[in-house]
Design an enzyme around this catalytic site. Structure first.
Site, PDB file in Angstrom:
ATOM      1  N   HIS A 112       0.835  -1.205   0.000  1.00 38.78           N
ATOM      2  CA  HIS A 112       0.000   0.000   0.000  1.00 38.78           C
ATOM      3  C   HIS A 112       0.871   1.257   0.000  1.00 38.78           C
ATOM      4  CE1 HIS A 112      -3.668   2.296   1.522  1.00 38.78           C
ATOM      5  NE2 HIS A 112      -2.680   3.131   1.790  1.00 38.78           N
ATOM      6  N   GLU A 113       1.849   1.307   0.918  1.00 35.39           N
ATOM      7  CA  GLU A 113       2.719   2.481   1.020  1.00 35.39           C
ATOM      8  C   GLU A 113       3.679   2.587  -0.154  1.00 35.39           C
ATOM      9  OE1 GLU A 113       2.292   4.845   3.077  1.00 35.39           O
ATOM     10  OE2 GLU A 113       0.705   3.800   4.173  1.00 35.39           O
TER      11      GLU A 113
ATOM     12  N   HIS B  96       2.011   4.326  -2.970  1.00 29.69           N
ATOM     13  CA  HIS B  96       2.044   5.781  -2.762  1.00 29.69           C
ATOM     14  C   HIS B  96       3.392   6.353  -3.195  1.00 29.69           C
ATOM     15  CE1 HIS B  96      -1.735   6.374  -0.791  1.00 29.69           C
ATOM     16  NE2 HIS B  96      -1.448   5.673   0.284  1.00 29.69           N
TER      17      HIS B  96
END
Length: 383
Positions: free
Chosen positions: A67-68, A71
């Site tokens: 997820h990170e 980003h």
């Protein structure tokens, strides 16, 4: 949240882990091994539950990392520098430096994280469904189903329009695009985060007291974290709004003292530093061109036996890595650039070094705006 140890790099991005991750992995593994898995798939060996629980907890942290990482990769593609990623108790943090160039960039960076979690959740759920449909059961299917559900829940929770969640960034991007006012958008997102955070805190606290169910403490902890983070972001937005009317030339130290790039660390410490009252200095070459910025901290970090042969150019931050500004731009635009770059910005006017801005200069500007005593003059400054 600082990192306790490093896992290395992925695509050039530093991956760090805070010690609190060990706590959340242990709690998840215990909950799955002692409750979730035995309830869904009874009468299996205890070792099977334990191994599956540990693997599932680690896979969950890997999902947070994905997820990170999404980003960070999209941020880098949109021109935003990425300092690294840190996993901790309540998830992960992508440490970005600089500002988004436009609302579209912020929208893409904010949206890709929940999208990644949603895709992962769908994949885990699909695999679990296919295995179950083929007659394969067991703890592995329960683990895949749990990973699918938790990733989908993570995606849904993160799109709630409240900072510092991804949904808060999405809200900020949309308001920014509509109003053309980035600071107003940031304040909207931060205030919505405060509302959500305190709501979770109050509801969780009430349920703990009314039901004597201490599992709701997670709501209290999460609510407190969200409210605190949103409050900090709101304060930052207020500060930036106040600094919009202040030009860099009003706060900078004009005509800063420079030091020669060819000077050794020993010469700097013995012949130059005792007569200077600053802690950061632009470094210039023999032609008078600015080539970087050196701080006393960097100088002191050079081992004593290397100071005679180490020049200031060698330890200075190269100019390309130093924050830069122009005299007439608002201080609010410069403030985010001070993250990294040794906390200073060099001010150039038509290619000529005109000044330097340090956090202390901005603090004095805020005091001036707030009506406190103080002036924008350079007398008595230490940068």
């Amino acid at each position: 949240m600082g990192q306790s140890f490093s896992l290395g790099r992925i695509r050039g991005i530093q991956i760090g882990v805070n010690w609190s991750v060990l706590l959340i992995v242990a709690l998840l593994a215990y909950g799955l091994a002692a409750g979730q898995f035995p309830a869904e798939v009874p009468h299996r060996p205890e070792a099977e539950y334990v191994v599956a629980a540990i693997v599932t907890a680690v896979a969950y942290m890997a999902s947070l990392l994905a997820h990170e990482l999404a980003h960070s990769l999209v941020a880098r593609r949109n021109g935003v520098q990425v300092e690294g990623i840190t996993l901790w108790l309540l998830g992960g943090v992508s440490r970005l430096q600089g500002e988004f160039p436009d609302p579209g960039a912020e929208l893409r960076v904010a949206g890709v994280g929940p999208l990644t979690s949603l895709v992962l959740g769908g994949v885990f759920t699909l695999v679990a469904w296919l295995l179950h449909g083929s007659g394969t059961g067991g703890v592995a299917v329960a683990a895949l189903a749990w990973l699918g559900g938790i990733n989908i829940l993570l995606a849904v929770f993160n799109v709630i329009p409240a900072a510092p969640l991804d949904g808060g960034r999405l809200l900020q991007a949309v308001v920014w695009a509509i109003t053309k006012d980035k600071l107003k958008a940031a304040m909207w997102a931060a205030r919505s985060g405060q509302v959500l955070g305190w709501a979770l805190f109050v509801v969780g606290g009430y349920l703990v007291l009314a039901l004597r169910d201490y599992s709701w403490l997670w709501f209290v902890i999460l609510g407190w974290f969200l409210a605190s983070a949103a409050t900090a972001e709101n304060q930052q937005a207020v500060v930036q709004s106040r600094l919009r009317t202040v030009a860099v030339r009003e706060v900078m130290t004009a005509n800063p003292v420079t030091v020669p790039a060819s000077a050794t660390v020993t010469r700097f410490q013995h012949d130059l530093l005792p007569w200077l009252r600053h802690s950061a200095f632009p470094v210039v070459d023999d032609d008078g061109q600015t080539v970087g910025l050196v701080t006393v901290r960097r100088v002191n970090a050079v081992p004593a036996d290397e100071r005679d042969r180490t020049t200031l150019r060698q330890i200075a931050s190269p100019l390309a890595q130093v924050a830069q500004a122009t005299p007439d731009e608002p201080v609010a635009d410069v403030l985010p650039r001070l993250n990294g770059s040794d906390g200073r910005a060099l001010v150039f006017d038509g290619g000529r070094l005109a000044g330097i801005v340090a956090p202390a200069d901005i603090s004095r500007a805020l005091e001036r705006i707030s009506g406190n005593r103080g002036a924008f003059g350079s007398a008595g400054r230490r940068r």
